[in-house]
Each structure stands twice: as structure tokens, then as C-alpha cells.
Design an enzyme around this catalytic site. Structure first.
Site, PDB file in Angstrom:
ATOM      1  N   ASN B  35       0.840  -1.194   0.000  1.00  0.00           N
ATOM      2  CA  ASN B  35       0.000   0.000   0.000  1.00  0.00           C
ATOM      3  C   ASN B  35       0.886   1.259   0.000  1.00  0.00           C
ATOM      4  O   ASN B  35       2.111   1.148  -0.008  1.00  0.00           O
ATOM      5  CB  ASN B  35      -0.979  -0.025   1.178  1.00  0.00           C
ATOM      6  CG  ASN B  35      -0.274   0.004   2.521  1.00  0.00           C
ATOM      7  OD1 ASN B  35       0.895   0.354   2.606  1.00  0.00           O
ATOM      8  ND2 ASN B  35      -0.995  -0.369   3.562  1.00  0.00           N
ATOM      9  N   ASP B 224     -12.554  -0.199 -20.318  1.00  0.00           N
ATOM     10  CA  ASP B 224     -12.801  -1.179 -21.367  1.00  0.00           C
ATOM     11  C   ASP B 224     -13.113  -2.553 -20.771  1.00  0.00           C
ATOM     12  O   ASP B 224     -13.958  -3.291 -21.287  1.00  0.00           O
ATOM     13  CB  ASP B 224     -11.566  -1.259 -22.274  1.00  0.00           C
ATOM     14  CG  ASP B 224     -11.730  -2.277 -23.382  1.00  0.00           C
ATOM     15  OD1 ASP B 224     -12.422  -1.952 -24.369  1.00  0.00           O
ATOM     16  OD2 ASP B 224     -11.187  -3.388 -23.258  1.00  0.00           O
TER      17      ASP B 224
END
Lengths: 349, 349, 349
Positions: B35, B224
């Protein structure tokens, strides 16, 4: 660097990248770029197009004195995919700067696919992208763009028309987008609904074993990702996974499935958060099989400060009986684990 | 760290890379494994653990004549993350087979983190995984597992107890999971609600420019992906992207944000599907900034048969005025593009 | 396809990829391509070099009638990393065919790094790769290579000499590789045993060519990763790859194999470290085939301070005759390379 090497460098530079204002990238399409029948995803092509545009735009906007900058994508004009691209083919992406205004750069990108085995080549895409150069010192500052030369006044005039047209459209969509109010009803902070999250993932070839079934580890990684996002939404801090309860993998998940990984908070103690994570598989094409629940598990996370020390967790606001019941069950699991931990410690002494 | 753990650590370290029933993997933790503050995701560790288990399980179950097979993960016992792992450290994952039943293999996996610069080593995980060998010829067939030798009858006895206990738990959860009815109300096929989908993605370092803002191409690739899943859910066929309408990037998205990418069908013609895709950014940690809509766009997809020829698209079932309105707008865009295409063709002749 | 589009296609093709025998790839270096201080891994560069070589080699060998084929990497000549590359820079990789024998293709690859913000460009690598075209119908069959034209008889003659020299060396290493036995034992600091490391990797679909065999570049990237870990354990500092000795790819590695990549130090000079890296392949499922050694190579690394200046390397503590012998061999290689470098310098003046 010896003189000879310098000359070689200049020679190579001239030979390969003839004009500064052109840039070409080639890459072999791999199984992970495509769907299960071998068609390369449009998204893979779009990503390559944008990388080529970003390189040429950033290079151009730094050919002057003053602030160093990065070209940030502001707009992509309508793009058609003229032919499908397949695994094993090479995509050649070439970018060229075709217009510059005071604060923006127009880049024209063409994509050719080449089958290096048969030699067949096809023009698969033509895209137009607009970039704005942002200062590296101050990202809120837009740099002035060095002007390009045009081969004719007509060319410049045509570019200017494209610039004006897109500017108008950008303003229009900005207004329209402002109107669209987010239809999602926003739940109250610290409730289960507020932090619950889900992701979908299309199982690709690299997620799978030789059988064509997803690796358990891939599923677990996505489950952990969702658990972490749920906890971060609740706590707004740095989150780490502390433990995962036993996970059973009852049903296999096949290549080409779409999996939905959802997580919701079930319990909070002073310093820990329990999140239940579900994995539902949807075999899209074999629709008759229907969706099914493939895996569930409980993740426990903790919230850390900057020195990696545990922080207090904001308590969960429960709504309705079902959530209350789940909280109680979570509490029972928590107390049981705590008791086991204490017993283990005593054993060791 | 208690003395006992230190000894265990040293013992493991010595024992590493000894017998054939042992297997060790090492890998440097990279920025994308962690992270934004540098803590490696638990999911990255879980994935490495499972890969090590799968390798040793598959290798063991193929040490005999008969069907070739792959070890499929059946269960992971409760797993604790004892210490955080950081970028730049090396994670050593060692796996050992500790019990075999007729049809399953128990693998014990230990994870050590090593700071190769300071030399510090820590035991970060101990996990127990159960695998079942599936035939490569017939995935429904479970192969018999070659038995391992135990150093003492007590060791075998303890393994048998663990085996019985997990078997019982697996049956229990199977029953319980069956009960859990999917709380999601399933919408009717061919409606907008039926195929709408969304994914969340945490913006990692490799998604970003030098500024720490996401590359436009990364966003477009995810858009997409969602459009493709929406269309596949509607058509149950092979889907390719045919075109993308102009996309405007109004607001920048920063590293560490969670983005939600959602798609929903707006229009179907005979052979095409229009999907509207939204990108909403949520700067998690800087909560005061709030969620905002960063990008929207229309994707047009087509459905292909096995010879890559366009198939008829099942018509969209509209529910309510809002969907009707959006369908009409989509139709207008469709007819406009069609007219433009025809005009372009005439120009070229 | 309309006539106008055809012309455009041909025009683009001519403009961008002037000679068939040239190919250029560019890519922005991302955080995952680099170590924690921002130096791009040598392995990332090696992987790009091999992809460029594979594209041009495969394209060339298919410019004739007969079996379609894929170019498989057989050997990489000694490669030097002249300058470090950093995150955010663009690496331009250009490949050219420089010699063809009946069954092999020599490809020369140059890598330039470009800082698109400052405009600085550097030649960072020059590599020579040898490919062998394998039939797609029958991977055991080697296709005949179409001959290239040379600008002068001298050029052809020089190529032939390089071909003969590498052929001889390939035969020699094949013999030597059989001998090496890995002796694993562990720790005192600065010994060979202390820093030796290994990783395992399961060969997935995206690691492979159309044949289902691993790309040479994937193997080289993993070898570089292990060499970097070994050197970092010894020096506890920031490590970069300085050069790689010639690598021979004796045996192909198939999808589904597990490869073990192991590295151990063989020699230290004042400012450099030599690491021998082995790749052993284990075809898990086809256990009867057994493990085999697929590749070996010597990597030379250097240790850098925060200003990217070379640091002194702690000398290697040798244990036993075998290590002493390998150290002497390493020293001989080191002195030979040093002498060659000096000779090259004199030539250029």
C-alpha cells in the site's frame, strides 16, 4: 564517454527517431492481453496508445527552459477499432504531434498490427489525444507549450479548428457531468452499507493452473484487496490484514468466468475489524450453469498510525436485525480467538 | 520476540532447502505489492503461500505412475500475519508436506521476511493448506495420493486428527453456505440492471506518472474491461470493443485513491451494444475531499461468433422512463455515427 | 479496406519501419521495473532486449515459403550496462539483424535511455543475441534461415567469425555445465553460503511464446533478480548489474514447469562482485523427465552509495577448495575483461 561512442549515439538517434516529433513503440501481444478466444482487449490497445502519447507530449513540452513538466491526458477523441488484434501479433504504436495551442498538445496515434509469422499487417486504430503540461514543481500550474511548425498554413488552420471544436465539447460535457447527480444513495458513515465494496475480475490465463481453473492464491489475493478497501473506507487510515479465518474452496472457478468479490463489515472491537468476503462466480458464456457462490471467508484487519502502531477503530453503526445478529456472531468469534491466544501463551510459558 | 520463536526461526532457517518434500521461494517485495505507506498487502503473501503449496502438492502427487494431475486448493486453515512486511524486503516462503490422506495432502507453509540490508529476519506467517489432486485427463476425477513417511507414529496420529477436524468443518461450512441465500435480488435477463457491473481498483505506484497521478491509459483499460464484462453478461458470447466515444478527463486521480468503474447498457442496435462507463474516485485517507466523478464515456461493443463474424444482439429490455430516455439518446448517437460513416465513405470514393 | 486507407497504411509502414531488418520499442520505466532507490533492474532491460530480438528474428525467418516458425533464443553474448536507467525515463530498444547462418540469426540490440523531462539521452546497452527458428508444426525441427545481404564482403566475413566463435563456446559450456553440483549449507557473514539464494517460479502462459516455451527474456529477468539479492545480502547496499557474461540456452523450458533460479558468489574484486546463476527446470507433472539444468551465467554487480558512486565490496570469505578454485577462475575472467576494456579504449583513441 569516448568520442566514438558519442558519434554512435547521435547516429542511432537520427536513424531511429527521425523527427523529435515522432515516437514508435512495439510489443508482442500476450495471453494476458486477450480474452479466452484470443482477441486482444481494446483496453490493452488504449493503454499503449496513451503511453505513446504521454511520452511524445512530455518530451515536446520539455524542449524549452523553465519548469519541468509532465503531459497529462485531458481528452481522447472518438476512437474506432478497425480490426481485431490477436495473441502473438506485434502491435506497433506510432505517435506524432499534430497541433499545439498555448496550453495543450494534440497527438495523433496510429496502431498497426503485424503478424510476424505470416507478415500480414493491418491498420487497427487511429486515435487523437489532447495533453496539458503540468509543472512538476506545482501540479496546479499549466506550462506554456512550445509551438510546432506546420508544413502549410492550411494544416495549421485545420488543427486550430479541431482545437476549438474539442474545447467546446469539453466545456459542454463538464456542464452535463455536473448535472448527473450520483444515483448511488449515500449511506451514513460507519454503517455496514457505507463501507461495503465489491470488485469484478475476469479470470485470465495467468490466473489459472494447467487445468484452466483459477489458482486459490489468486482468489485469496482479490479477497484481501476487497477486505482492505472496506476497512480503509471505514477507518480512513493505513490498514493491514491481521488474520484470515479458515477458507474452504468448495467449487472450482474456470478460465473466462467473471468473479464478483464483495466484502462487508460484520464486527468491530476496539482495535480490530472483521470483514466477511464472498466470491461469486459467473460463467458468462455457459449461462445455463448460472452464478454460484464459490468461496466465503472472514478477514480481520487493524488500523495503523504512522509508526505502525494500532489505532482505535470507530465502532460500527448497526442497522436492522440481520446486522445485529452478524455482529453478535462476529463478537463470539473474536472472544473465542482471544481466549485461544491466551491459552496458547500460557502453554508456551 | 520470545526466545521460543527465535529458536524456531533459526531451526527453520537451517532446515530450509533440505529434503525433497520441502520447497522454498524467495521474492523481493516491490512497490506494487504494497500500500502507499509501504506495508506489503496480506493478499500478496497469501498468493505466494498458495503458489508454494500448489507446487509441492503437484510435485508430490505426480511421483507415481498413472494419471498426471494438478493439486487443487481445497482449504486454508486460519492464518495469522505476525509481522508486517515492507517494500524491499525479501519474503522466503517454505512449504512442506506434513500429512497425506487417501485423497488429500496437507501442506505447512512458513513465511520469513528478511531485510537484506540490515540482515533482520522475522517469521511473519504460518499457514496450513489442504490440496486435492485432480486428473489432467478428467478434472472430475480425484487421484490417489502417494503416502509420505512420518518420523514417528505420534506425528502421523496428530496429522490424522487435523485431517478429521478439517473434514468435519468443510462439511459443516458446505451445509451453511448452501443456506446462505444470495441476498442480491436477481434482475431479469436482458434488462439494464441484469448486466450492470462495477469494479474497484486501488491506484498503485505503477499506475501513476512522476506526479503521482494515474495515467489516462490505466483508467481507459479498466473502463474497457468493465464495458466488456457488461456486454458479455448481456450476450453470453465473445465480445470485442468496436469504438469509444470522446473521453474527457476533467479531474485528476491521485495515488492511493480507490476508483469505482461502473458500466451499464444504454442502447442496443441489431449488431452493436452501447455501454456508458463511469469512473468515480474516492481519496480514502483524505476523506474531507469526498468522492467525485472523474471520467465518463460511451463504449460500443460487438458480439462475435467463432469465425469472428458479428452476431445479432438480444434487444435491451427497458424499465422506467430514465432508461427509455437514455436509449433514445443512444439511438441518436448511433444514427449520427452511421450517417457520418456513410458520408466518409462517399468522400473517399 | 478502401483504397485511401491502403495507401495510408503503406505510407506509414515505409515511414516508420524503414528497413524490415530494424525494429524499435520504447517504454516508460515504472516503479516496478526498479529497486527501492529507483535504479531500473538490469533484468527489465534484458527482457526488453530479448523481446525486440525475438520480434525481428521471427519476422525475418518467416519471410519465405515453407513452415511458419518462432525464433527461440539460443545465446546472448556478454552484455555491459554502461549507465543506470531510472524510473520515469523512456528506454528505446532498437534491434537489427547483423548475420545469418544456415540455422541461426545474429541480432544486435542497442538500448538508449531518454529522460523526456530534461532531454538527456544515453547509450546504456549493446547486446548481441543468437536465435534459432523452430517450426510451429514441430518444435524439434529447425528451419533454414533466409540469408541477409551485407554491405561489404568484410562485413560478412566478420559476422562469420563471430558465428564460429560463439558456436565453439556453446559446445564448451554444454560440457562444463554437467559437472557443477550445488552444495547447500549455511551461514557465517561474507561466506559464499551466507549470501546464496534461490527462487522458484511457475511458468505461466504470459511467460511463453506461441510454442508454449518460455521466452528467454523472462528467464534472464529472474536470473538478474537472484543475482541482485545475492549481492545485496553480501554488501547490504544498493546494487546494480554491471554486466552479464555470455548466456547459453541449452534446453527449452515448457509452460507448467517450475524453475529454480539459484545464485552464489564466486569472486569479489575491490569494487565488483561476480555471481554465478543457475536455472534448473522441473516439469512437475511429467516427473519421469526429471529436473534438468537449463541455463547458467555469470553476472557482475556493483555496490553504489546514495550518489550512485561505487563502494568498496567486502571481500569474500572462502571455505574449502572448490570455492577457492571458483574464485581463481572468477579472478581470471575479471582480469581478462579488464585487459579487454583497456585494449578497447586504446583502439578508440
Amino acid at each position: 564517454m569516448a568520442l566514438r561512442q558519442k558519434q554512435l549515439l547521435q547516429h542511432m538517434w537520427k536513424q531511429n527517431w527521425v523527427a523529435r516529433a515522432r515516437n514508435t513503440t512495439s510489443r508482442i501481444m500476450r495471453p494476458d492481453d486477450a480474452n479466452i478466444v484470443g482477441n486482444v482487449h481494446g483496453g490493452t490497445i488504449l493503454k499503449m496508445i496513451e503511453e505513446a502519447g504521454c511520452i511524445i507530449g512530455t518530451r515536446h513540452c520539455n524542449t524549452q527552459n523553465g519548469d519541468r513538466c509532465v503531459a497529462a491526458l485531458a481528452r481522447v477523441e472518438r476512437t474506432d477499432f478497425l480490426h481485431p488484434v490477436f495473441i502473438g501479433e506485434v502491435a506497433h504504436v506510432s505517435a506524432e504531434i499534430t497541433y499545439t495551442s498555448k496550453h495543450s498538445v494534440e497527438v495523433q496515434v496510429n496502431v498497426l498490427s503485424e503478424n510476424i509469422v505470416t507478415g500480414a499487417k493491418k491498420l487497427t486504430n487511429k486515435a487523437t489525444l489532447w495533453y496539458v503540461p503540468l509543472s512538476l514543481q506545482n501540479v496546479a500550474k499549466i506550462i506554456e507549450v512550445p509551438l510546432i511548425e506546420y508544413s502549410s498554413p492550411e494544416q495549421e488552420e485545420a488543427g486550430k479548428k479541431r482545437y476549438e471544436a474539442q474545447k467546446l465539447e469539453r466545456i459542454e460535457t463538464k456542464v452535463r457531468n455536473g448535472e448527473i447527480i450520483m444515483s448511488v444513495s449515500l449511506p451514513e458513515p460507519y454503517t455496514v452499507a457505507f463501507s461495503q465494496s465489491s470488485l469484478i475480475h475476469l479470470i485470465g490465463p495467468s490466473d489459472c493452473t494447467l487445468h484452466g481453473f483459477v489458482h486459490g492464491g489468486v482468489t485469496m489475493k482479490l479477497m484481501d484487496e476487497v477486505a482492505g478497501i472496506v476497512a480503509a473506507r471505514h477507518c480512513k487510515t493505513n490498514i493491514v490484514t491481521a488474520s484470515v479465518d479458515a477458507i474452504n474452496f468448495h467449487r472450482k472457478i474456470k478460465k473466462g468466468c467473471v468473479i464478483t468479490v464483495s466484502g462487508r463489515m460484520t464486527f468491530t472491537s476496539n482495535k480490530s475489524i472483521e470483514i466477511e468476503v464472498f466470491v461469486d462466480a459467473d460463467p458468462l458464456v455457459e449461462a445455463e450453469k448460472g452464478k454460484y457462490r464459490a468461496v466465503t471467508a472472514f478477514f480481520t484487519c487493524i488500523s495503523l498510525d504512522k509508526e505502525n502502531k494500532p489505532l482505535l477503530v470507530p465502532p460500527l453503526k448497526l442497522e436492522g436485525e440481520e446486522e445485529q445478529k452478524q455482529f453478535e456472531e462476529g463478537k463470539a468469534r473474536y472472544l473465542q480467538k482471544k481466549a485461544k491466544r491466551l491459552a496458547d501463551k500460557e502453554c508456551q510459558q
